[in-house]
Design a protein around this motif. Structure first.
Motif, PDB file in Angstrom:
ATOM      1  N   ASP A   1       0.688  -1.072  -0.268  1.00  0.00           N
ATOM      2  CA  ASP A   1      -0.303   0.073  -0.304  1.00  0.00           C
ATOM      3  C   ASP A   1       1.089   1.088   0.541  1.00  0.00           C
ATOM      4  N   ALA A   2       0.324   3.032   0.517  1.00  0.00           N
ATOM      5  CA  ALA A   2       0.540   4.013   0.160  1.00  0.00           C
ATOM      6  C   ALA A   2       1.418   4.033   0.676  1.00  0.00           C
ATOM      7  N   THR A   3       1.595   2.984   2.499  1.00  0.00           N
ATOM      8  CA  THR A   3       2.695   2.949   3.441  1.00  0.00           C
ATOM      9  C   THR A   3       4.175   2.786   2.991  1.00  0.00           C
ATOM     10  N   GLY A   4       4.259   1.772   1.923  1.00  0.00           N
ATOM     11  CA  GLY A   4       5.002   0.589   1.941  1.00  0.00           C
ATOM     12  C   GLY A   4       5.323  -0.674   2.665  1.00  0.00           C
ATOM     13  N   LYS A   5       3.776  -0.985   3.192  1.00  0.00           N
ATOM     14  CA  LYS A   5       3.820  -2.337   3.617  1.00  0.00           C
ATOM     15  C   LYS A   5       2.817  -3.500   3.298  1.00  0.00           C
ATOM     16  N   ASN A   6       2.393  -4.280   3.571  1.00  0.00           N
ATOM     17  CA  ASN A   6       1.272  -5.057   2.759  1.00  0.00           C
ATOM     18  C   ASN A   6       0.071  -4.675   3.131  1.00  0.00           C
ATOM     19  N   TYR A   7      -0.588  -4.700   2.353  1.00  0.00           N
ATOM     20  CA  TYR A   7      -2.363  -4.781   1.963  1.00  0.00           C
ATOM     21  C   TYR A   7      -2.677  -5.123   3.172  1.00  0.00           C
ATOM     22  N   GLY A   8      -3.969  -4.701   4.412  1.00  0.00           N
ATOM     23  CA  GLY A   8      -4.434  -5.844   5.492  1.00  0.00           C
ATOM     24  C   GLY A   8      -5.432  -4.724   6.058  1.00  0.00           C
ATOM     25  N   ALA A   9      -5.999  -6.147   6.725  1.00  0.00           N
ATOM     26  CA  ALA A   9      -6.901  -6.010   6.091  1.00  0.00           C
ATOM     27  C   ALA A   9      -7.737  -6.879   7.492  1.00  0.00           C
ATOM     28  N   SER A  10      -8.926  -7.148   8.462  1.00  0.00           N
ATOM     29  CA  SER A  10      -9.322  -7.689   9.598  1.00  0.00           C
ATOM     30  C   SER A  10     -10.784  -7.695   9.749  1.00  0.00           C
ATOM     31  N   ILE A  11     -11.648  -9.044  10.120  1.00  0.00           N
ATOM     32  CA  ILE A  11     -12.725  -8.959  10.698  1.00  0.00           C
ATOM     33  C   ILE A  11     -13.556  -9.125  11.664  1.00  0.00           C
ATOM     34  N   PRO A  12     -14.168  -9.440  12.604  1.00  0.00           N
ATOM     35  CA  PRO A  12     -14.311 -10.511  13.405  1.00  0.00           C
ATOM     36  C   PRO A  12     -14.649 -11.355  13.300  1.00  0.00           C
ATOM     37  N   ILE A  13     -14.338 -12.781  14.050  1.00  0.00           N
ATOM     38  CA  ILE A  13     -14.100 -13.869  14.344  1.00  0.00           C
ATOM     39  C   ILE A  13     -15.381 -14.357  13.595  1.00  0.00           C
ATOM     40  N   TRP A  14     -16.200 -13.922  14.636  1.00  0.00           N
ATOM     41  CA  TRP A  14     -17.948 -14.466  14.534  1.00  0.00           C
ATOM     42  C   TRP A  14     -18.720 -14.709  13.037  1.00  0.00           C
ATOM     43  N   LYS A  15     -18.250 -13.166  12.687  1.00  0.00           N
ATOM     44  CA  LYS A  15     -18.281 -13.248  10.186  1.00  0.00           C
ATOM     45  C   LYS A  15     -17.934 -14.087  10.225  1.00  0.00           C
ATOM     46  N   ALA A  16     -16.495 -14.802  10.553  1.00  0.00           N
ATOM     47  CA  ALA A  16     -15.834 -15.429   9.560  1.00  0.00           C
ATOM     48  C   ALA A  16     -15.998 -17.201  10.163  1.00  0.00           C
ATOM     49  N   VAL A  17     -16.733 -17.443  11.584  1.00  0.00           N
ATOM     50  CA  VAL A  17     -16.939 -18.929  11.409  1.00  0.00           C
ATOM     51  C   VAL A  17     -18.075 -18.955  11.781  1.00  0.00           C
ATOM     52  N   ASP A  18     -19.529 -17.751  11.155  1.00  0.00           N
ATOM     53  CA  ASP A  18     -20.904 -18.419  11.029  1.00  0.00           C
ATOM     54  C   ASP A  18     -20.949 -18.472   9.619  1.00  0.00           C
ATOM     55  N   GLU A  19     -22.240 -20.071   9.913  1.00  0.00           N
ATOM     56  CA  GLU A  19     -22.183 -20.361   7.951  1.00  0.00           C
ATOM     57  C   GLU A  19     -22.880 -19.457   7.702  1.00  0.00           C
ATOM     58  N   ARG A  20     -23.691 -18.743   8.028  1.00  0.00           N
ATOM     59  CA  ARG A  20     -24.945 -17.941   7.615  1.00  0.00           C
ATOM     60  C   ARG A  20     -23.285 -16.430   6.939  1.00  0.00           C
TER      61      ARG A  20
END
Length: 297
Positions: A73-92
């Motif tokens: 990214d513009a800061t010279g670091k790898n672009y990164g992001a995150s989501i809450p784990i409930w969103k990641a593991v919820d089947e829905r």
């Protein structure tokens, strides 16, 4: 591991930033009603991958899933992001590690060979060119998670903005936009009416249940027809709704001010004015979309 296919809309947090600019200057690009698109994505559910890696979703040990991209990214670091784990593991939640877009391998510009699709969540968390997944107690430390894509009060300026006190944007609010005609167009009146069409969408998998359109600056409203809407029910309604309406206009007037607002399945609707939601970064710009057109008999 079984694959999964979903149709989902990805939207920028500031897709209506241009109207914010008309109120006061903001820092960011003027997308207008754009920076949004819908596709059919195929991939492996992130939930299944995390289970295969030994994650126990019930032990409460972790709170976030971080994604790191190959691009810098513009800061010279790898672009990164995150989501809450409930969103990641919820089947829905339907989060995918996608490798196909509309039935073909994902194009390079859209994240080849693999990207994250987090339906119902701001596009900034849908990381392209995925290189690494980290399960952690804390959010991604990237610039885009900590120092951008956050909302503030209209009274906040760059001198007093405290990014540590504002949560990172995840699910987006309900929004809608007029796609045709364009602002400033000359429109033919047919049988006392003009034809207007556009899109509507809401974050968190909420379904659009109504779109209201006005051609007299909000004095009267008319309910639009839905031309395309997937059959999924909330909270898994990931794709946009396409709408249209033949709306009566004052045939003695040379212009018409057209407004649109949408209502989702939680009965959330849009704020009336951008003045009420303006913020220094211009994100979350989802007030009534308004255009002015010239009328032609």
């Amino acid at each position: 591991m079984p694959k999964k296919t979903i149709t989902a809309t990805i939207m920028c947090a500031g897709n209506r930033r241009s109207e914010m600019v008309k109120v006061k200057p903001v820092k960011g690009l003027n997308w207008g009603p754009a920076a949004v698109g819908t596709a059919t994505w195929t991939g492996v559910p992130l939930r299944d991958v995390l289970k295969k890696a030994g994650l126990n979703e019930f032990d409460g040990k972790y709170k976030h899933v971080q994604f790191e991209a190959e691009d810098l990214d513009a800061t010279g670091k790898n672009y990164g992001a995150s989501i809450p784990i409930w969103k990641a593991v919820d089947e829905r939640g339907d989060v995918l590690l996608a490798y196909e877009m509309n039935g073909s391998p994902i194009p390079r510009d859209h994240g080849y060979p693999i990207r994250v699709i987090v339906p119902g969540v701001v596009g900034a968390r849908n990381v392209k060119w995925l290189a690494k997944i980290v399960i952690s107690q804390h959010e991604s430390t990237s610039h885009w998670q900590q120092n951008d894509y956050k909302g503030f009060s209209p009274c906040t300026d760059w001198e007093n903005a405290d990014f540590t006190k504002s949560p990172a944007i995840q699910e987006l609010p309900v929004t809608s936009a007029i796609c045709k005609p364009y602002d400033g167009d000359t429109v033919n009146i047919v049988d006392g009416k003009i034809f207007v069409k556009g899109y509507a969408w809401s974050g968190g998998g909420q379904k659009i249940i109504r779109v209201d359109v006005s051609a007299d600056d909000g004095k009267t409203w008319h309910v639009a027809n839905f031309d395309a809407q997937d059959c999924s029910e909330p909270p898994r309604h990931w794709a946009w709704t396409l709408w249209s309406v033949n709306i009566p206009v004052d045939q003695n007037s040379k212009t018409a001010n057209i407004l649109v607002k949408a209502v989702d399945s939680c009965y959330n609707t849009q704020p009336e004015k951008f003045e009420h939601i303006w913020n220094i970064r211009g994100v979350l710009g989802h007030a009534y979309h308004k255009i002015k057109v010239h009328l032609k008999q």
